[in-house]
Design a protein around this motif. Structure first.
Motif, PDB file in Angstrom:
ATOM      1  N   UNK A  21      -2.683  -1.622  -5.691  1.00 40.87           N
ATOM      2  CA  UNK A  21      -1.883  -2.254  -4.650  1.00 40.87           C
ATOM      3  C   UNK A  21      -1.290  -3.569  -5.135  1.00 40.87           C
ATOM      4  N   UNK A  22      -2.079  -4.360  -5.876  1.00 41.57           N
ATOM      5  CA  UNK A  22      -1.592  -5.673  -6.311  1.00 41.57           C
ATOM      6  C   UNK A  22      -0.646  -5.572  -7.506  1.00 41.57           C
ATOM      7  N   UNK A  23      -0.328  -4.356  -7.955  1.00 42.34           N
ATOM      8  CA  UNK A  23       0.602  -4.204  -9.070  1.00 42.34           C
ATOM      9  C   UNK A  23       2.053  -4.260  -8.645  1.00 42.34           C
ATOM     10  N   UNK A  71       0.824  -1.204   0.000  1.00 41.92           N
ATOM     11  CA  UNK A  71       0.000   0.000   0.000  1.00 41.92           C
ATOM     12  C   UNK A  71       0.864   1.263   0.000  1.00 41.92           C
ATOM     13  N   UNK A  72       1.957   1.228   0.745  1.00 48.02           N
ATOM     14  CA  UNK A  72       2.867   2.375   0.726  1.00 48.02           C
ATOM     15  C   UNK A  72       3.499   2.564  -0.648  1.00 48.02           C
ATOM     16  N   UNK A  73       3.869   1.478  -1.297  1.00 50.64           N
ATOM     17  CA  UNK A  73       4.410   1.577  -2.654  1.00 50.64           C
ATOM     18  C   UNK A  73       3.374   2.119  -3.623  1.00 50.64           C
ATOM     19  N   UNK A 101       2.026  -1.970 -14.752  1.00 47.71           N
ATOM     20  CA  UNK A 101       2.485  -0.803 -15.504  1.00 47.71           C
ATOM     21  C   UNK A 101       3.066   0.263 -14.593  1.00 47.71           C
ATOM     22  N   UNK A 102       2.491   0.399 -13.395  1.00 48.54           N
ATOM     23  CA  UNK A 102       2.944   1.457 -12.513  1.00 48.54           C
ATOM     24  C   UNK A 102       4.359   1.242 -12.047  1.00 48.54           C
ATOM     25  N   UNK A 150      12.703  -1.793   0.069  1.00 50.96           N
ATOM     26  CA  UNK A 150      11.777  -2.689  -0.623  1.00 50.96           C
ATOM     27  C   UNK A 150      12.300  -2.936  -2.031  1.00 50.96           C
ATOM     28  N   UNK A 151      12.502  -4.185  -2.360  1.00 47.40           N
ATOM     29  CA  UNK A 151      13.016  -4.573  -3.670  1.00 47.40           C
ATOM     30  C   UNK A 151      11.862  -5.055  -4.533  1.00 47.40           C
ATOM     31  N   UNK A 152      11.670  -4.383  -5.669  1.00 44.05           N
ATOM     32  CA  UNK A 152      10.526  -4.667  -6.536  1.00 44.05           C
ATOM     33  C   UNK A 152      11.045  -5.054  -7.903  1.00 44.05           C
ATOM     34  N   UNK A 153      10.558  -6.152  -8.443  1.00 44.75           N
ATOM     35  CA  UNK A 153      10.930  -6.586  -9.786  1.00 44.75           C
ATOM     36  C   UNK A 153      10.140  -5.786 -10.798  1.00 44.75           C
ATOM     37  N   UNK A 154      10.844  -5.233 -11.792  1.00 44.46           N
ATOM     38  CA  UNK A 154      10.141  -4.467 -12.821  1.00 44.46           C
ATOM     39  C   UNK A 154       9.322  -5.370 -13.720  1.00 44.46           C
ATOM     40  N   UNK A 155       9.761  -6.607 -13.941  1.00 43.50           N
ATOM     41  CA  UNK A 155       9.011  -7.533 -14.787  1.00 43.50           C
ATOM     42  C   UNK A 155       7.844  -8.103 -13.994  1.00 43.50           C
TER      43      UNK A 155
END
Length: 532
Positions: A245-247, A131-133, A275-276, A266-271
């Motif tokens: 949120x689920x993106x 949610x913060x992301x 879209x966001x 927080x580590x987020x995979x771009x793939x």
């Protein structure tokens, strides 16, 4: 009688000496009691008494035993050597212990400085973290601006950028430095669609904070767009609405402290993250990006890997947020468009007559037409004769000069030689022959010059006019009036005396071209006819 005349003390001394003699001790010579007997006289012995044979050395208190002294001397030398060896071993041992203690202390201090307690292992994102992301970009947009310190690449290709971003207005303003800056070294301003630079090859390698009031001249469109992915990443960090949120798919990898605040890494995979999360253009497929977020969902740092650039670190200073002013090549300060007031409408209606009464003006041109065409020019414009005569230089063609003439709604040109002065005025009188019509690399300035000449027609400027903002130019207060045309918006800078001071036109590259006018007497712009 003689014995009675001697002192009693002498008898006592003789008796003491005799006793010492009987004990085998040689009496002192001062007592005249020599006991040495002649060698020819055999020693007398008393019956029942055996005399011990004593060496002469024992009887000489000053002489001592030579053999014993030699033995003692040898033993003392050997003992000294042993003692010195023991002392040497002891010193070496103490030195080794001291060095060990120093090394241990240094390692302990280094360990205490760098040591951090083992935290919890990485885990999947919680609902609150997602949610913060999801709210991160809209939080940036609502906070408007932030300071930026960007590092792109490493080693000899590293580029450092320092400045600010205004997410609400879509503007970033940076100073570019570092060993990999190349032709981009200098100042940069960019919107999501247009990038202009003010190159400064002599600038220091280390970037500095840009001046809050940008320099007025020298801005142009760059030939290369190598930092476009980086600018795309910066602008993609803001949006006017929250993301889904689920993106966001990723994991929590740790907790740190930045700018005095605790943040989650927080580590987020771009793939596959929606879209966001993958709006940064040209991001390497599958490369994770790391976001440093505080508990309020405010972003403090980003690390990503961009194609063509490499690793990128964006550090945000959320307390450094001055108001940014776009340069003229990007349209200048934003305003609040509104309808003209009665006084402004009256000045606008009288503008053509005012131009014809003045007669003409000295003109200066700046036309950032495209990445390969950045024009500079100067000359004269005559509203009385409907003629313009200009000397134009393309910065991207080694400074070759072109003479341009607008007359009777026709445009002709003469290509000249190279010049080192892009603002030099054309020669007078104008050449009589050699003028050519047709397409040319300098034709991007033609609509701007033609619009300036049309402004003096009695019919006035066609189209609906509205005031965009107030401004100043060369010390004069002006109203910036905008008219929409088929080629895009056209802006007229009209001072309070009703005189046109500047004309601006949006080019096809998205930048703004300027034609500055200094009203006054102009020379003849056509060669007078030959006398018969």
């Amino acid at each position: 009688m003689e014995s009675s005349s001697q002192p009693p003390s002498d008898n006592r001394r003789h008796r003491a000496a005799y006793r010492r003699h009987r004990a085998g001790i040689v009496p002192p010579a001062a007592l005249n009691l020599a006991v040495t007997e002649p060698a020819t006289r055999p020693p007398q012995s008393r019956p029942g008494i055996r005399r011990a044979v004593v060496s002469g050395g024992l009887l000489d208190l000053a002489a001592g035993n030579r053999a014993e002294e030699e033995d003692l001397a040898g033993a003392a030398t050997e003992a000294d050597d042993t003692r010195r060896a023991a002392d040497r071993r002891r010193r070496l041992t103490l030195t080794g212990l001291a060095l060990t203690a120093v090394i241990s202390a240094v390692m302990l201090v280094a360990t205490l400085v760098t040591w951090a307690p083992d935290g919890p292992p990485p885990r999947e994102l919680t609902t609150g973290e997602r949610e913060r992301l999801a709210a991160m970009r809209v939080t940036n947009y609502r906070e408007l601006r932030a300071g930026l310190h960007i590092t792109a690449g490493d080693g000899a290709t590293r580029t450092d950028l320092l400045g600010w971003v205004d997410w609400a207005r879509g503007l970033t303003y940076l100073d570019v430095g570092g060993p990999g800056a190349g032709p981009m070294r200098g100042l940069v301003q960019a919107t999501p669609t247009v990038l202009v630079i003010r190159p400064d090859p002599t600038a220091a390698p280390t970037p500095a904070v840009p001046p809050l009031v940008p320099p007025p001249g020298g801005w142009r469109l760059p030939a290369g767009r190598g930092i476009d992915p980086l600018l795309g990443l910066i602008f993609a960090l803001a949006a006017d609405r929250p993301d889904k949120v689920d993106g966001w798919v990723g994991r929590w990898v740790g907790r740190e402290r930045l700018n005095g605040e605790p943040v989650d890494v927080l580590e987020v995979s771009t793939a596959g993250s929606g879209a966001s999360a993958s709006r940064a253009p040209d991001a390497n497929a599958g490369s994770p990006a790391r976001y440093w977020l505080d508990q309020a969902g405010r972003l403090h740092r980003v690390e990503a890997d961009l194609a063509g650039i490499g690793s990128v670190t964006v550090a945000l200073n959320r307390a450094d947020r001055p108001t940014l002013r776009p340069v003229e090549a990007l349209g200048g300060r934003p305003g609040l468009p509104r309808a003209l007031t009665a006084a402004e409408r009256d000045r606008w209606r009288r503008l053509p007559a005012r131009l014809r009464s003045v007669g003409g003006a000295r003109a200066t041109l700046t036309v950032p037409a495209s990445a390969a065409t950045n024009l500079r020019g100067s000359g004269w414009l005559s509203w009385a004769s409907g003629t313009a005569y200009l000397s134009v230089t393309d910065l991207d063609t080694a400074g070759r000069r072109t003479l341009v003439r607008h007359r009777d709604r026709k445009v002709t040109r003469i290509d000249g030689t190279a010049t080192s002065d892009a603002t030099a005025r054309p020669p007078l009188p104008p050449p009589k022959a050699g003028w050519r019509a047709g397409p040319h690399r300098t034709e991007a300035l033609d609509p701007l010059v033609a619009a300036a000449l049309r402004a003096a027609r009695p019919t006035g400027v066609p189209g609906n006019a509205e005031r965009v903002r107030g401004d100043t130019l060369a010390g004069a207060t002006v109203d910036v009036v905008q008219v929409d045309t088929a080629r895009g918006p056209l802006r007229y800078w009209v001072d309070r005396g009703g005189m046109l001071r500047r004309l601006e036109l949006s080019t096809r590259a998205g930048a703004w071209a300027q034609l500055d006018l200094d009203p006054g007497r102009v020379p003849p712009l056509t060669r007078p006819p030959a006398k018969r």
